[in-house]
Design a protein around this motif. Structure first.
Motif, short mmCIF file in Angstrom:
data_model
loop_
_atom_site.label_atom_id
_atom_site.label_comp_id
_atom_site.label_asym_id
_atom_site.label_seq_id
_atom_site.Cartn_x
_atom_site.Cartn_y
_atom_site.Cartn_z
N LYS A 16 -1.86 -13.59 -10.39
CA LYS A 16 -0.76 -14.00 -9.69
C LYS A 16 0.82 -13.75 -10.15
O LYS A 16 1.81 -14.01 -9.91
N SER A 20 -4.01 -27.57 -13.14
CA SER A 20 -3.16 -28.19 -14.39
C SER A 20 -2.43 -26.86 -14.41
O SER A 20 -3.04 -26.53 -15.32
N GLN A 21 -1.08 -26.80 -14.91
CA GLN A 21 -0.69 -25.52 -15.54
C GLN A 21 -1.10 -25.86 -17.04
O GLN A 21 -1.12 -24.81 -17.54
N ILE A 52 -4.17 -15.08 -13.44
CA ILE A 52 -2.95 -15.18 -14.35
C ILE A 52 -2.51 -13.59 -13.76
O ILE A 52 -1.39 -12.68 -14.05
N SER A 81 -1.80 -21.32 -11.81
CA SER A 81 -2.36 -22.52 -11.47
C SER A 81 -3.03 -23.33 -10.53
O SER A 81 -3.65 -24.75 -10.58
N VAL A 82 -2.03 -22.51 -9.33
CA VAL A 82 -1.71 -23.79 -8.42
C VAL A 82 -3.44 -23.22 -6.79
O VAL A 82 -4.32 -23.95 -6.34
N VAL A 119 -4.49 -24.75 -17.26
CA VAL A 119 -4.73 -22.99 -17.22
C VAL A 119 -3.93 -22.50 -18.70
O VAL A 119 -4.45 -22.15 -19.55
N SER A 120 -2.71 -23.31 -19.45
CA SER A 120 -2.50 -22.46 -20.98
C SER A 120 -2.73 -22.61 -21.77
O SER A 120 -3.58 -21.80 -22.44
N THR A 164 1.68 -14.83 -12.84
CA THR A 164 2.24 -16.13 -13.90
C THR A 164 1.35 -17.30 -14.41
O THR A 164 0.18 -18.07 -13.39
N GLU A 165 1.43 -18.21 -15.03
CA GLU A 165 0.42 -19.63 -15.31
C GLU A 165 1.18 -20.94 -14.00
O GLU A 165 -0.08 -20.94 -13.84
N LYS A 166 1.98 -20.37 -13.45
CA LYS A 166 2.71 -21.52 -12.78
C LYS A 166 1.40 -21.28 -11.86
O LYS A 166 0.54 -21.52 -10.88
N ASP A 167 1.41 -19.87 -11.34
CA ASP A 167 1.10 -19.29 -9.32
C ASP A 167 -0.02 -19.82 -10.03
O ASP A 167 -1.67 -19.91 -8.66
#
Length: 424
Positions: free
Chosen positions: A24, A37-38, A21, A31-32, A41-42, A26-29
């Motif tokens: 990158k 999955s997002q 995190i 996770s990739v 990660v969250s 963001t949590e989204k990036d």
């Protein structure tokens, strides 16, 4: 038995999530990058923050940003992950297939390997750790799959340690104390202000006092993470509402555009007409009517400066040619005026107007009600001790900045009084 939570405040998966995190943004990036999955990660981040009883990240201007205590957590995670990556590089020298250690290893893998290396038996290691022998055997197979090579070989009297197991056991002994000491490190941080102070600045606003206030805060509160960024009003107002910044400074409007925001005045200023010092307009112009055919550089629509400019010329039924000024600092805008024939409408506090660049000169044309105010915009419900400390530092910086002017004014008044007495 859950080895991760029994012995360590963070799982290695949580360490990977926190580190990614940070990289990158963001949590989204993240996770990739982690192939998770997002929501996973969250959830890992939330569980880590609950276990440590700290906030690792806060929402920032361009994504998530670490808090001051988060910096300690991130540094700890990165140190452990770098040690794991180095061990993987060493083990990779012995096989051609890519290894999976950095992506999947957990504390139970390393703890069980170290226990078996120590006692030379899967069953004795299981008893020592309080788990079943099948659980130990299953874990050893998982580790062999990660490193693509045997970690133990069987013999009559037990298990023979292979080089890979020795390296993994050594890795565990190096990084486990680092992980186990994290909670103590966080608890022993100085009881000073900690967290993030993210300040937005409108064009021309307080560039000379914010760094001084920041420097004072750095000296007093080493645990505060400082940021400053510039942008237009609507962008900064939305960032403040969303918690991406903590406040912003600039020319005050007739009131904030959002009810949850409040304005606090800091410094009196005034609008001024500025041209280069050798511009012929200084001799030719006596009133605003004399300026209508000049080229003007003015801030864009929606700013207090532009509103004031329009009101000036609306009163004389004439709007001169205008180019919008998108410069963010006094230095850049003044340089533009110096190297052009344009006239600019800017604003200055008392100190800055007296320190005007000698290549510039204020036009000797009286403006109606030129007074304006530089202030700080805050969120009505989010005014932390850090923000309050920053405001106090700003006020002190402004006081110190203007004090010489006040002293000069006071001295001039004193001299006038003495002169009157002597004349009498």
């Amino acid at each position: 038995m859950d080895i991760d939570h029994t012995h360590f405040p963070l799982t290695l998966k949580q360490c990977r999530v926190i580190s990614e995190i940070m990289k990158k943004g963001t949590e989204k990036d993240a996770s990739v990058a982690l192939n998770l999955s997002q929501p996973s990660v969250s959830r890992a981040l939330s569980q880590a923050e609950q276990a440590l009883q700290v906030t690792v990240f806060t929402r920032g201007w361009s994504g998530v940003e670490p808090t001051s205590v988060g910096e300690v957590v991130i540094s700890t995670c990165n140190n452990m992950l770098q040690a794991i990556a180095e061990t993987e590089r060493q083990l990779q020298n012995h096989v051609s297939s890519p290894l999976k250690l950095t992506h999947y290893v957990e504390w139970r893998h390393l703890m069980i390997i170290e226990a078996v290396v120590k006692v030379g038996s899967a069953s004795v290691a299981a008893q020592t750790l309080g788990i079943t022998q099948p659980a130990v055997s299953k874990t050893l197979k998982e580790v062999e799959n990660m490193v693509q090579q045997p970690v133990f070989s069987r013999a009559r009297r037990g298990l023979i340690t292979q080089p890979a197991a020795k390296q993994l056991a050594s890795l565990y002994l190096r990084i486990s104390p680092v992980a186990q000491s994290l909670l103590h490190r966080l608890q022993s941080l100085p009881h000073a202000l900690t967290g993030r102070l993210s300040v937005g600045m409108l064009s021309f606003s307080c560039q000379d006092i914010v760094p001084i206030a920041f420097a004072s805060i750095l000296k007093q509160h080493a645990g505060i993470r400082l940021q400053a960024m510039q942008g237009p009003y609507h962008m900064l107002a939305n960032a403040l509402r969303q918690g991406e910044i903590d406040c912003f400074l600039g020319l005050m409007r007739k009131g904030p555009i959002h009810p949850e925001l409040v304005e606090l005045p800091l410094l009196n200023a005034q609008y001024a007409l500025i041209a280069r010092s050798d511009h012929p307009i200084h001799k030719e112009a006596k009133t605003l009517n004399d300026l209508t055919n000049e080229r003007w550089i003015v801030a864009r629509h929606g700013t207090p400066i532009r509103d004031y400019f329009d009101s000036l010329f609306r009163n004389i039924n004439n709007i001169p040619p205008i180019q919008a000024l998108e410069m963010l600092t006094f230095a850049s805008s003044e340089e533009l005026v110096i190297h052009s024939d344009a006239i600019a409408l800017l604003f200055y506090d008392d100190w800055n107007i007296k320190q005007l660049n000698p290549r510039l000169k204020q036009l000797a044309i009286a403006l109606p009600k030129p007074e304006c105010t530089i202030g700080i915009t805050l969120h009505r419900e989010r005014q932390s001790d850090i923000i309050k400390a920053f405001i106090e530092e700003l006020k002190l910086t402004i006081l110190n900045k203007l004090r010489p002017l006040h002293d000069v004014t006071s001295d001039a008044k004193t001299r006038q009084k003495h002169k009157k007495k002597s004349d009498q």
